[in-house]
Write a protein that holds these residues in place. Sequence first.
Motif, short mmCIF file in Angstrom:
data_model
loop_
_atom_site.label_atom_id
_atom_site.label_comp_id
_atom_site.label_asym_id
_atom_site.label_seq_id
_atom_site.Cartn_x
_atom_site.Cartn_y
_atom_site.Cartn_z
N HIS A 15 41.01 41.89 32.75
CA HIS A 15 40.58 42.93 33.70
C HIS A 15 41.78 43.52 34.40
O HIS A 15 42.27 42.99 35.40
CB HIS A 15 39.60 42.34 34.72
CG HIS A 15 38.72 43.35 35.38
ND1 HIS A 15 37.39 43.52 35.02
CD2 HIS A 15 38.94 44.24 36.37
CE1 HIS A 15 36.86 44.46 35.77
NE2 HIS A 15 37.79 44.92 36.61
N ILE A 62 40.20 48.28 32.13
CA ILE A 62 38.86 48.61 32.61
C ILE A 62 38.92 49.94 33.36
O ILE A 62 39.81 50.15 34.19
CB ILE A 62 38.30 47.52 33.53
CG1 ILE A 62 38.40 46.14 32.86
CG2 ILE A 62 36.86 47.83 33.93
CD1 ILE A 62 37.62 45.99 31.58
N ARG A 118 31.66 51.10 30.90
CA ARG A 118 31.18 50.63 32.20
C ARG A 118 30.65 51.82 33.00
O ARG A 118 31.24 52.90 32.99
CB ARG A 118 32.30 49.95 32.99
CG ARG A 118 31.82 49.38 34.34
CD ARG A 118 32.87 48.53 35.03
NE ARG A 118 33.89 49.31 35.72
CZ ARG A 118 34.67 48.83 36.69
NH1 ARG A 118 34.59 47.54 37.05
NH2 ARG A 118 35.58 49.58 37.27
N GLU A 144 30.14 46.61 30.43
CA GLU A 144 30.90 45.95 31.49
C GLU A 144 30.10 46.07 32.79
O GLU A 144 29.84 47.18 33.28
CB GLU A 144 32.26 46.66 31.63
CG GLU A 144 33.27 45.92 32.45
CD GLU A 144 34.01 44.85 31.65
OE1 GLU A 144 34.70 44.04 32.30
OE2 GLU A 144 33.91 44.82 30.41
N ASN A 201 31.68 41.29 35.73
CA ASN A 201 32.91 41.35 36.50
C ASN A 201 32.86 40.48 37.75
O ASN A 201 31.83 40.42 38.44
CB ASN A 201 33.18 42.79 36.96
CG ASN A 201 33.39 43.78 35.82
OD1 ASN A 201 33.56 44.96 36.05
ND2 ASN A 201 33.38 43.30 34.58
#
Length: 345
Positions: A11, A56, A144, A175, A213
């Motif tokens: 990440h 990310i 995401r 995500e 996450n």
Amino acid sequence: MASDIPIIDAHVHLWPESEISTLAWCEPENPLAKQQSIQEYKAASASSPPKGFIFIETDRKNDLDAGVKDGSGWEGPLMEVSWLKRIASGQPKPGEGHSKEDASLCAAYILWAPLPSGALAMERYIDLVKKEAGESWSKVRGFRYLLQDKPSGTMLQDHFIESLKLLGRKGLVFELGVDQHRRGRAQLEEVVEMIDRAHEGVPEDEKVIFIVNHMCKPDLEVYNTHTSTSFIAWRTAMFTLSKSSRTYMKLSGGFSEMPDSLKQRSPEEIFEALMPWLTIIIAAFGAERIMFASDWPICTVGVGDGAWEKWKKIVERLCSMASFEDEQKKMIWGGTALKAYGIDS
């Protein structure tokens, strides 16, 4: 930690100084309102250089409605695709803080996508991403849409569920970023329902993979976990989420959820304070479904330049206290990320 265990940092956020104005959350007074590129990341992680990282998306400014109509609302996120392509292909613009040699560090990247707009809009957007990404498309392993600050019910809308099922059919991960600390138990309950609906009636190999996450951002300011309703709700959600074999958890984001006084303490002291949460993560997901992730450079806020190394030491302490074998450690430090994101090692 054995020195021969390669690290995949699962990440990482990066941006060039020239594109800071496109970040939806970054005002000029923000301590992160400066270039955060590979050069800075390598300096932060120099004590134990990772073999690679997962990028990310950074929540670039967008307009869902405009994007559905004519694509103009997607300009910010597509600009990020172009930025990642330059990193992955080793073709930086002058002053962007990365070089041709850094291309191999980018193991994969996860991009923003307009999931609330439904499957048709997603198909169109993914086609635009493919075109913009070019040869680096193979590194795009999922998308995401940050849910932590979105209205209640967003993730349960039919269009959102359709988009999740589409990702599963395409072999792309979702995500998942939510925030129990600020949004409470209700958001975690929505996550459980969302995953159930996204997997309902779907063949096993087409069920979308969820990569969670920051441990769902628990409230790490809780003093007595035995009586805290917040901790009990979070613990229940962790065991419920872990029932799906296609759900993975990141060991990340802890600094953002703990009191400022704790951030400045030693890794050993921080680890002791986080033990109730970390032991639940291990019990629920096991070494095979948890992964080391730094959340750099967000992790530096209130902590300082040594944040990457401090978080690494906390995870090392966890591996030691859990008496993990080398194979389990290899999963946490990189193997789980490679497996979950479908990356060829």
